[in-house]
Motif scaffolding. Sequence first.
Motif, PDB file in Angstrom:
ATOM      1  N   PRO A 158       0.808  -1.221   0.000  1.00  0.00           N
ATOM      2  CA  PRO A 158       0.000   0.000   0.000  1.00  0.00           C
ATOM      3  C   PRO A 158       0.834   1.261   0.000  1.00  0.00           C
ATOM      4  N   GLU A 159       2.075   1.172   0.514  1.00  0.00           N
ATOM      5  CA  GLU A 159       2.924   2.374   0.532  1.00  0.00           C
ATOM      6  C   GLU A 159       3.320   2.823  -0.862  1.00  0.00           C
ATOM      7  N   SER A 160       3.104   1.950  -1.856  1.00  0.00           N
ATOM      8  CA  SER A 160       3.419   2.341  -3.230  1.00  0.00           C
ATOM      9  C   SER A 160       2.539   3.495  -3.699  1.00  0.00           C
ATOM     10  N   LEU A 161       1.410   3.714  -2.994  1.00  0.00           N
ATOM     11  CA  LEU A 161       0.518   4.826  -3.333  1.00  0.00           C
ATOM     12  C   LEU A 161       0.752   6.032  -2.434  1.00  0.00           C
ATOM     13  N   GLY A 163       0.657   6.490   0.918  1.00  0.00           N
ATOM     14  CA  GLY A 163      -0.279   6.727   2.007  1.00  0.00           C
ATOM     15  C   GLY A 163      -1.686   7.053   1.557  1.00  0.00           C
ATOM     16  N   TRP A 164      -2.024   6.727   0.335  1.00  0.00           N
ATOM     17  CA  TRP A 164      -3.347   7.043  -0.200  1.00  0.00           C
ATOM     18  C   TRP A 164      -4.454   6.427   0.644  1.00  0.00           C
ATOM     19  N   TRP A 165      -4.264   5.188   1.108  1.00  0.00           N
ATOM     20  CA  TRP A 165      -5.294   4.486   1.867  1.00  0.00           C
ATOM     21  C   TRP A 165      -5.526   5.097   3.247  1.00  0.00           C
ATOM     22  N   ASP A 166      -4.614   5.906   3.715  1.00  0.00           N
ATOM     23  CA  ASP A 166      -4.724   6.460   5.067  1.00  0.00           C
ATOM     24  C   ASP A 166      -5.559   7.732   5.137  1.00  0.00           C
ATOM     25  N   VAL A 167      -6.021   8.247   4.017  1.00  0.00           N
ATOM     26  CA  VAL A 167      -6.736   9.529   3.981  1.00  0.00           C
ATOM     27  C   VAL A 167      -8.194   9.282   3.582  1.00  0.00           C
ATOM     28  N   ASP A 168      -9.127   9.635   4.475  1.00  0.00           N
ATOM     29  CA  ASP A 168     -10.550   9.422   4.193  1.00  0.00           C
ATOM     30  C   ASP A 168     -11.010  10.164   2.953  1.00  0.00           C
ATOM     31  N   ALA A 169     -10.486  11.378   2.738  1.00  0.00           N
ATOM     32  CA  ALA A 169     -10.905  12.181   1.589  1.00  0.00           C
ATOM     33  C   ALA A 169     -10.595  11.472   0.278  1.00  0.00           C
ATOM     34  N   ASN A 170      -9.486  10.728   0.238  1.00  0.00           N
ATOM     35  CA  ASN A 170      -9.141   9.991  -0.977  1.00  0.00           C
ATOM     36  C   ASN A 170     -10.173   8.905  -1.264  1.00  0.00           C
ATOM     37  N   LEU A 171     -10.544   8.174  -0.231  1.00  0.00           N
ATOM     38  CA  LEU A 171     -11.517   7.103  -0.422  1.00  0.00           C
ATOM     39  C   LEU A 171     -12.886   7.654  -0.785  1.00  0.00           C
ATOM     40  N   LEU A 172     -13.292   8.731  -0.111  1.00  0.00           N
ATOM     41  CA  LEU A 172     -14.612   9.298  -0.382  1.00  0.00           C
ATOM     42  C   LEU A 172     -14.704   9.805  -1.813  1.00  0.00           C
ATOM     43  N   GLU A 173     -13.629  10.398  -2.311  1.00  0.00           N
ATOM     44  CA  GLU A 173     -13.627  10.876  -3.693  1.00  0.00           C
ATOM     45  C   GLU A 173     -13.704   9.710  -4.676  1.00  0.00           C
ATOM     46  N   ALA A 174     -12.959   8.643  -4.400  1.00  0.00           N
ATOM     47  CA  ALA A 174     -12.955   7.484  -5.302  1.00  0.00           C
ATOM     48  C   ALA A 174     -14.287   6.738  -5.267  1.00  0.00           C
TER      49      ALA A 174
END
Length: 401
Positions: A158-161, A163-174
């Motif tokens: 997951p670190e290849s992204l 820290g993308w998975w650690d941010v709620d805003a990223n998930l909510l947008e996706a």
Amino acid sequence: GTLTDLTGGRRILVRVAMGSNNKRHVAPASTITPSAAENPPAIGSTSYLLAVLAALLGFFFSQLQQLYIELNSLDDTHTSTTDAVQSHTAFDGPSGRGVASIVVNWEAERRLQKKQQEQEQEQNNHEPTDETVENISSIVKKYVDRNEPFVCRRCMMPESLGGWWDVDANLLEAIGADTVMPIRVAESSTNRNPTQFQRSAKSDAKHQTTDKSAYQEKNMTSSDFFSQYKNHRGLDNDDDEHWYAAQVDVVTTLPGLLKYIASSAAPKHQLMEAVGPTPSTSRHPVTLYFGAGERTTQLHYDSLENVVCLASGGTKTFALYDPVSSSKYLYIDRSVHGNFSPSNPTTPSPNHPMAKFALPSIVTLSVGDCLYLPVYWYHTVTSSDERTISINWWRSPNTQK
């Protein structure tokens, strides 16, 4: 060890410490004839000593049988090493048996893959070769064939992204703010213990009982979930409800996450395909589990092969019970309870006293770790207090299983 009253025809209980595992075993039930019950043998008499000797001999031979089974299961998979893969039996705590921990050097694994391809090309050209390569796929296949769990440390990336998975805003947008998600809602724990996410269980085949700790399923928009999922009792607030997005079908419900999962997942051809083929379209091939706060699931098994990877957060701890132990001690009745067990080996109830003899294998996943959870293994899952996201890949089991 200690023996209960032989004259009552009750079960003989024998506890034996086996190294650091503290294994406990139960000898077969001992029964006697009514005439013997009316005239119990005196302590020290020949018949009494013979009964004790028979019980001890039975226990001794059961131990030999158990040792034979375990020694035959410890083949070269537990000790094999290559430049790419290192494997050893790991114990995260007192457990019934070890769960192998596999560490993969993916750069070395790629070199082995290339070398294997060259060997196959040489064989196609009818050129002899005497060198063989054991890669991650072949090692995984050994565990799958034996239906034994293993942990692949740092198999997900997951670190290849960044820290993308650690941010709620990223998930909510996706995902999309208006996307409707199935959410499990349970009553928050009041004693600082993990919230129990349990299904209501049938007390018998004809009557349905409702457990107060049973969760309810609700549909809500992702924006509503993200705004409230951290607000449960235990995080400096008094919210009575604990929300948990569990077993959400990514393909049909959260397709916006697929590209991010693909970017950080374990190499499909090396791990997933070695576990088994993708299930039919009626089943969920990839599911998401997302929540915050300590929570634990009811003891249950899955009817598909499962690879669980932790993409973000703290830890997830699995208590695994092999099918043989489960059939002996977990009071299984699928006609009544389906794929769940009514017992709790941690705190056995008077109705399920034998559950205390079910010894789990305990394994804890950190971010990037993946667990192969074989079909029909009963298990509970306990998440740490931190926000956690795990991704499950489901595969069809071999029909022989």
